[in-house]
Write a protein that holds these residues in place. Structure first.
Motif, mmCIF file in Angstrom:
data_model
loop_
_atom_site.group_PDB
_atom_site.id
_atom_site.type_symbol
_atom_site.label_atom_id
_atom_site.label_comp_id
_atom_site.label_asym_id
_atom_site.label_seq_id
_atom_site.Cartn_x
_atom_site.Cartn_y
_atom_site.Cartn_z
ATOM 1 N N TYR A 115 80.327 -85.480 30.457
ATOM 2 C CA TYR A 115 79.080 -84.750 30.742
ATOM 3 C C TYR A 115 78.479 -84.190 29.451
ATOM 4 C CZ TYR A 115 76.240 -80.797 32.456
ATOM 5 O OH TYR A 115 75.238 -79.892 32.685
ATOM 6 N N ALA A 117 73.680 -71.370 34.917
ATOM 7 C CA ALA A 117 72.502 -71.065 35.727
ATOM 8 C C ALA A 117 72.950 -70.856 37.165
ATOM 9 C CB ALA A 117 71.485 -72.199 35.625
ATOM 10 N N ARG A 136 69.297 -77.053 42.109
ATOM 11 C CA ARG A 136 69.316 -75.588 42.010
ATOM 12 C C ARG A 136 68.209 -75.072 41.085
ATOM 13 N NH1 ARG A 136 74.556 -73.287 39.544
ATOM 14 N NH2 ARG A 136 75.441 -73.982 41.516
ATOM 15 N N ILE A 137 68.225 -75.547 39.832
ATOM 16 C CA ILE A 137 67.228 -75.035 38.889
ATOM 17 C C ILE A 137 65.839 -75.551 39.270
ATOM 18 C CG2 ILE A 137 66.539 -74.928 36.457
ATOM 19 C CD1 ILE A 137 69.500 -75.284 35.699
ATOM 20 N N SER A 194 75.192 -82.732 37.309
ATOM 21 C CA SER A 194 75.183 -81.429 36.634
ATOM 22 C C SER A 194 76.579 -80.896 36.325
ATOM 23 C CB SER A 194 74.387 -80.427 37.473
ATOM 24 O OG SER A 194 74.878 -80.399 38.793
ATOM 25 N N ASP A 206 62.535 -86.227 42.923
ATOM 26 C CA ASP A 206 63.995 -86.223 43.072
ATOM 27 C C ASP A 206 64.375 -87.501 43.804
ATOM 28 O OD1 ASP A 206 66.148 -83.583 42.872
ATOM 29 O OD2 ASP A 206 66.828 -85.371 43.964
#
Ligand SMILES: NC(=O)c1ccc[n+]([C@@H]2O[C@H](COP(=O)([O-])OP(=O)(O)OC[C@H]3O[C@@H](n4cnc5c(N)ncnc54)[C@H](O)[C@@H]3O)[C@@H](O)[C@H]2O)c1
Length: 272
Positions: free
Chosen positions: A138, A168, A13-14, A74, A33
């Motif tokens: 996390y 975000a 996403r970011i 994430s 990635d």
């Protein structure tokens, strides 16, 4: 300033927001990635690699002037998954930067590194007043990220900026987000500031927009040159109509990590 940025987690996403915004600010991108990045743009380099593969990361880092490390899991997951992708992955990112001579690293940290920190009794919470207090495995991985970043500054002289990112999202989706939202445009501005600030050494800053309801102090981020433009308050009326005004005694609103700190939120619900 500009140069070549190695961007890990570029398909996320970011990462996708940064791929849209950083080139306009003069940065060339090498997008990495574990999955192929869709719609590679003209001039953009692509690398498919796992961030825990140190040799591949070191190869990918050669010639870059900075590494923006967004790759990882994430949210909460199992300890084996988190420790591998997020802790081993952050070590490999920093070590690859060192081996390849990349002088600056921007790390995607998280508010969850300090999740159990209570809302101050008035006023804004500075990063220095929120030491490690993780709310999940996390969050522990993001504490480790800050620790590794600090080590690579002190031991090897890198510049490392660790962003304690809030929420975000394209748009705020809950009343907590009225305080914790980081907009796509501000995410780009924050990373650009972290890339361009002169000699930041080791810096840890909150990553949120200029939200009317912020209770995380943005002074340190602004000192890097971050000038947020967005405010979640424009979404307040619609969210408050559905959910009502936040109860600040509820951990969801009274602790940095929000719902991650509630009893119902436990790593046992996550499977590999
Ligand atoms: N989105 C948020 O609200 C938020 C808040 C705080 C922190 N962060 C942090 O920001 C970073 C980016 O978040 P996001 O929302 O874009 O996440 P995301 O899940 O959308 O993207 C993460 C990307 O990392 C890649 N990835 C995962 N493991 C990898 C590996 N081993 N090797 C290479 N690539 C790998 C995934 O393929 C994915 O494209 C993450 O580190 C996250 O913890 C995000």
């Amino acid at each position: 300033m500009s140069g070549l940025v190695l961007l890990s987690g570029a398909a996320g996403r970011i990462g996708t927001w940064l791929r849209g915004g950083l080139p306009e600010r003069g940065w060339a991108l090498r997008s990495l990635d574990v999955v192929p990045v869709p719609d590679v743009r003209p001039g953009e380099e692509q690398v498919v690699a796992d961030v825990t593969d140190l040799a591949a990361m070191t190869d990918a880092a050669r010639g870059a002037s900075a590494l923006v490390h967004m790759a990882g899991i994430s949210g909460e997951s199992t300890w084996p998954a988190i420790s591998h992708a997020n802790i081993e992955g952050t070590y490999c990112a920093l070590e690859a930067a060192r081996l390849a001579g990349v002088p600056r690293v921007v790390l995607a940290g998280s508010n969850h590194a300090t999740g159990y920190t209570p809302r101050p009794d008035g006023g804004l919470l500075r990063e220095v007043d929120a030491p490690p207090r993780p709310d999940t495995y996390y969050g522990v991985s993001k504490v480790a990220m800050e620790g590794l970043g600090s080590l690579y500054v002190d031991r090897y002289g890198l510049d490392v900026v660790c962003l304690r990112i809030g929420s975000a999202l394209a748009e705020p989706a809950s009343t907590r987000h009225l305080s914790t939202w980081l907009s796509p445009a501000d995410a780009v501005s924050l990373v650009d500031a972290a890339l361009t600030a002169p000699s930041p050494g080791f810096s840890v800053v909150w990553g949120v927009s200029a939200n009317t309801r912020n209770w995380w102090d943005l002074s340190a981020a602004r000192a890097l040159g971050y000038e947020p433009q967005d405010d979640a308050e424009v979404y307040a009326e619609a969210l408050l109509e559905v959910h009502g005004e936040p109860d600040l005694t509820d951990p969801v609103h009274g602790r940095v990590g929000g719902e991650y700190t509630t009893a119902e939120f436990d790593a046992e619900q996550f499977t590999a």
